[in-house]
Design a protein around this motif. Sequence first.
Motif, PDB file in Angstrom:
ATOM      1  N   ASN A 104     -12.056   4.977  -7.118  1.00  0.00           N
ATOM      2  CA  ASN A 104     -11.548   4.300  -5.918  1.00  0.00           C
ATOM      3  C   ASN A 104     -10.641   5.183  -5.060  1.00  0.00           C
ATOM      4  O   ASN A 104     -10.842   5.317  -3.851  1.00  0.00           O
ATOM      5  N   LEU A 105      -9.640   5.782  -5.699  1.00  0.00           N
ATOM      6  CA  LEU A 105      -8.696   6.599  -4.938  1.00  0.00           C
ATOM      7  C   LEU A 105      -9.405   7.790  -4.298  1.00  0.00           C
ATOM      8  O   LEU A 105      -9.217   8.083  -3.117  1.00  0.00           O
TER       9      LEU A 105
ATOM     10  N   TYR B 164      -0.161   9.025  -1.213  1.00  0.00           N
ATOM     11  CA  TYR B 164      -1.284   9.949  -1.375  1.00  0.00           C
ATOM     12  C   TYR B 164      -1.667  10.564  -0.039  1.00  0.00           C
ATOM     13  O   TYR B 164      -1.977  11.747   0.052  1.00  0.00           O
TER      14      TYR B 164
ATOM     15  N   ILE C   2      -8.187  -0.630  -2.686  1.00  0.00           N
ATOM     16  CA  ILE C   2      -7.064   0.315  -2.619  1.00  0.00           C
ATOM     17  C   ILE C   2      -5.736  -0.402  -2.900  1.00  0.00           C
ATOM     18  O   ILE C   2      -4.661   0.128  -2.644  1.00  0.00           O
TER      19      ILE C   2
ATOM     20  N   PHE D 292     -11.472   6.744  -1.334  1.00  0.00           N
ATOM     21  CA  PHE D 292     -10.646   6.409  -0.168  1.00  0.00           C
ATOM     22  C   PHE D 292     -10.138   7.689   0.513  1.00  0.00           C
ATOM     23  O   PHE D 292     -10.235   7.829   1.740  1.00  0.00           O
TER      24      PHE D 292
ATOM     25  N   SER E 194     -10.890  -4.656   0.940  1.00  0.00           N
ATOM     26  CA  SER E 194      -9.626  -3.921   1.091  1.00  0.00           C
ATOM     27  C   SER E 194      -8.901  -3.834  -0.251  1.00  0.00           C
ATOM     28  O   SER E 194      -8.075  -2.955  -0.468  1.00  0.00           O
TER      29      SER E 194
ATOM     30  N   TYR F  74       0.818  -1.213   0.000  1.00  0.00           N
ATOM     31  CA  TYR F  74       0.000   0.000   0.000  1.00  0.00           C
ATOM     32  C   TYR F  74       0.853   1.266   0.000  1.00  0.00           C
ATOM     33  O   TYR F  74       0.478   2.279   0.569  1.00  0.00           O
TER      34      TYR F  74
ATOM     35  N   VAL G 135      -6.291  -2.680   7.242  1.00  0.00           N
ATOM     36  CA  VAL G 135      -6.458  -3.009   5.817  1.00  0.00           C
ATOM     37  C   VAL G 135      -6.230  -4.496   5.588  1.00  0.00           C
ATOM     38  O   VAL G 135      -5.111  -4.991   5.698  1.00  0.00           O
TER      39      VAL G 135
ATOM     40  N   LEU H   2      -6.536   0.665  -7.296  1.00  0.00           N
ATOM     41  CA  LEU H   2      -6.586   2.005  -6.699  1.00  0.00           C
ATOM     42  C   LEU H   2      -7.015   3.084  -7.677  1.00  0.00           C
ATOM     43  O   LEU H   2      -7.750   4.004  -7.334  1.00  0.00           O
ATOM     44  N   LYS H   3      -6.550   2.971  -8.922  1.00  0.00           N
ATOM     45  CA  LYS H   3      -6.859   4.037  -9.883  1.00  0.00           C
ATOM     46  C   LYS H   3      -8.054   3.734 -10.768  1.00  0.00           C
ATOM     47  O   LYS H   3      -8.326   4.435 -11.728  1.00  0.00           O
TER      48      LYS H   3
ATOM     49  N   VAL I 222      -0.877   4.239  -1.547  1.00  0.00           N
ATOM     50  CA  VAL I 222      -1.855   4.823  -0.625  1.00  0.00           C
ATOM     51  C   VAL I 222      -1.125   5.703   0.393  1.00  0.00           C
ATOM     52  O   VAL I 222      -1.545   6.829   0.684  1.00  0.00           O
TER      53      VAL I 222
END
Lengths: 235, 462
Positions: free
Chosen positions: B396-397, B190, B386, B400, B383, B184, B219, B391-392, B187
């Motif tokens: 989704n991103l 970000y 992400i 989150f 989970s 992650y 997660v 994630l993209k 994540v």
Amino acid sequence: MKIWAVYRKELRSYFCSPLAYTVIGVYLALSGYFFSVILVTTKQLIMTGVFANMGLMLVFIAPILTMRLLTAEESEGTMELLLTTPVTVFDIVVGKYLAAFTVFLMGTVLTLSFPLFLCTYGSPDFGPIITGYTGFVLLGGAFLAIGLFMSATTDNQVIAGVLTFGVGLALWIVGWLAEELTGKARDIANHISAVQRYEGFLYGVLDLSDVTYFITIILAFVFLTCFAVIKRNCF
Amino acid sequence: MKLFNSIDLHKKSQLYLFAIVLVSVLILVNVFVSKYRVRWDLTENEKFSLSSKTREVLSLINEPIDIIAFIKKGSATGKQVENLLKEYEYSSDFINVDIIDPQKKPSLARKYKIEQFNTIIIKKGKKSRTLKHENLFLFGKVPGDMSFRGEHAISRAILDLITQREAVIYFLMGHGEGSIMWEYSEVRDYLMGEGYSPKKLQLSVEGKVPDDAGLIIEVGPEKDITPKEREIIEKYLEAGGRLLFLNNPGRELREWNRIFEKYGIRVDNNLVVDPERGFFMDVLSPVALTKHHATTKHILDKNLAVVFPFTSSVSRTDETPDDIRIYSLFVTSSSSWGETDLKAQKVSKDEEDIPGPLYLGFALEKVTQEDKTEPFAVVLGCSAFIGEEALKLEGNLEYFINTVNWLVSSENTLFIEPKRQTVSTVMLIPRDIKVLFLTTVVIVPLAVVLLGVMIWWRRKNL
């Protein structure tokens, strides 16, 4: 007004020869090409890219419009005759400058068909279009003033044209040089770069310092032209 | 010789003096105007102007702040970042902005470990914040639909640096969860760009949730927590702590469910199959119907969906405490089901399975003494949304990040609304292109040239 007498005479000489029409025609064709290609490829109702290309085209157009303004008077010996009339040097220089500027404005007005096209396709953001035209007119005014000055420094039209092109191009590319510099040198390069000053207009930002920069170039070169004419014919 | 009627320049020295004075005055005017910046932003939503909130933040600065932006010269997004940063620089004497093209200065890019364009480093003394492209731009579903949230990200980072405030987010470890350093890591980046400080937390070692925790995130645990760990988490939540739980389907989480059941929900031990709303026909990746809530507002506004690959359902229990408000976030279609036989070779709906529609997540809010509500927890059955691969996908991103922002938020949190910048687009059909090209490139220019030729011809034959 004596300025207007010079202005009218100069404007007549532009439009009685095929020069103005050819320059405006070629300029419109190239601008139209940029406009069409950018619109078709990006599909975006904006004119930022078009203004950027039109600005660069001015580097080539301005020398053609201005190279004969004062060189013709000097080489044909009519300048001396003009100066014996009640017309002042300022009247001659400003009258000629305004005539060249009018030709440039006429070409610019004809490009207003571009935003009209955008309106028929959708709702473009008019802010950047208005500032884009403002910047473009100021940039054109500045390059024409430089051209006017160069035409006062020599009897040869080709030399005047090449000098105008050289100075215009230098003001354009000094912005690229700025990217390679650091510190004060970079600040100075950015400050005198026509591209850096012009860019803000393209994105919809009207900055007083950018407007002042272009007006300064116009005023400085118009007055320097007056001084150059006086120097050549008096001392 | 007369320059004007009133000015007669007789000598060379007068001429030069006049020229020098004129040029000097013009230079001084330029210097003066550039010092006192006056500008008008004529764009539709004033995208290059700073909000009053940012000006408040800038007024708090009393030490130099260096901003280094790595952008690609000539790109539209890069220009936008550059213009915004210039505004910061002009608005505060303490801010110094340096724009760098990483392609031209690769050594600097390496020094700051730059991996993508539109990365901004904000430094104050020894502390710094890194903002990535995704922290600055949020993309919509339609090409060209993009929100620029650069001002929010930059102002928030500056505020964090000057107040030395760090919202710490702890990721629970020790139960087979993916690491924020590896699985992650995106994540984590970000979150750091959002101004958070993500850290790892192993409850069995620490013995408590640290006092500076703004949020704890679990997660995808492979194993359940121990009763002792459950007690620590319960204590933390009772004391006003906040939790984001993202399930990893396929295991019974008795201890976690003991916590959740106290608040009226439970995580089901199943795998959601949705033949009607699968992501590109993948029945195990439902694109569930999004319900209205503060955490989903931004994705609903932008018409984005959230893809949940490999998710369990989350359900409500019979009893809900009076001080807890529960909001469902995502619902699957009525033809979906919760597969309980997780060892089966092929999924099929049978009697033991839980019939749809199923809830994939809940947001829990706590009622305060002033009868207001505040964020408390978000529990999702998935989970993997992400994970690196998902994630993209879609929103989704963004979902989150919004969820974390909502959970960590307080009255003091700085939030500046992103500036939406939908550039009007047009799809031209071949006929339109023909008309456009003929008019602008051929007809109008040719008409001007022909007019010139006509006039010239007439004058020649006079």
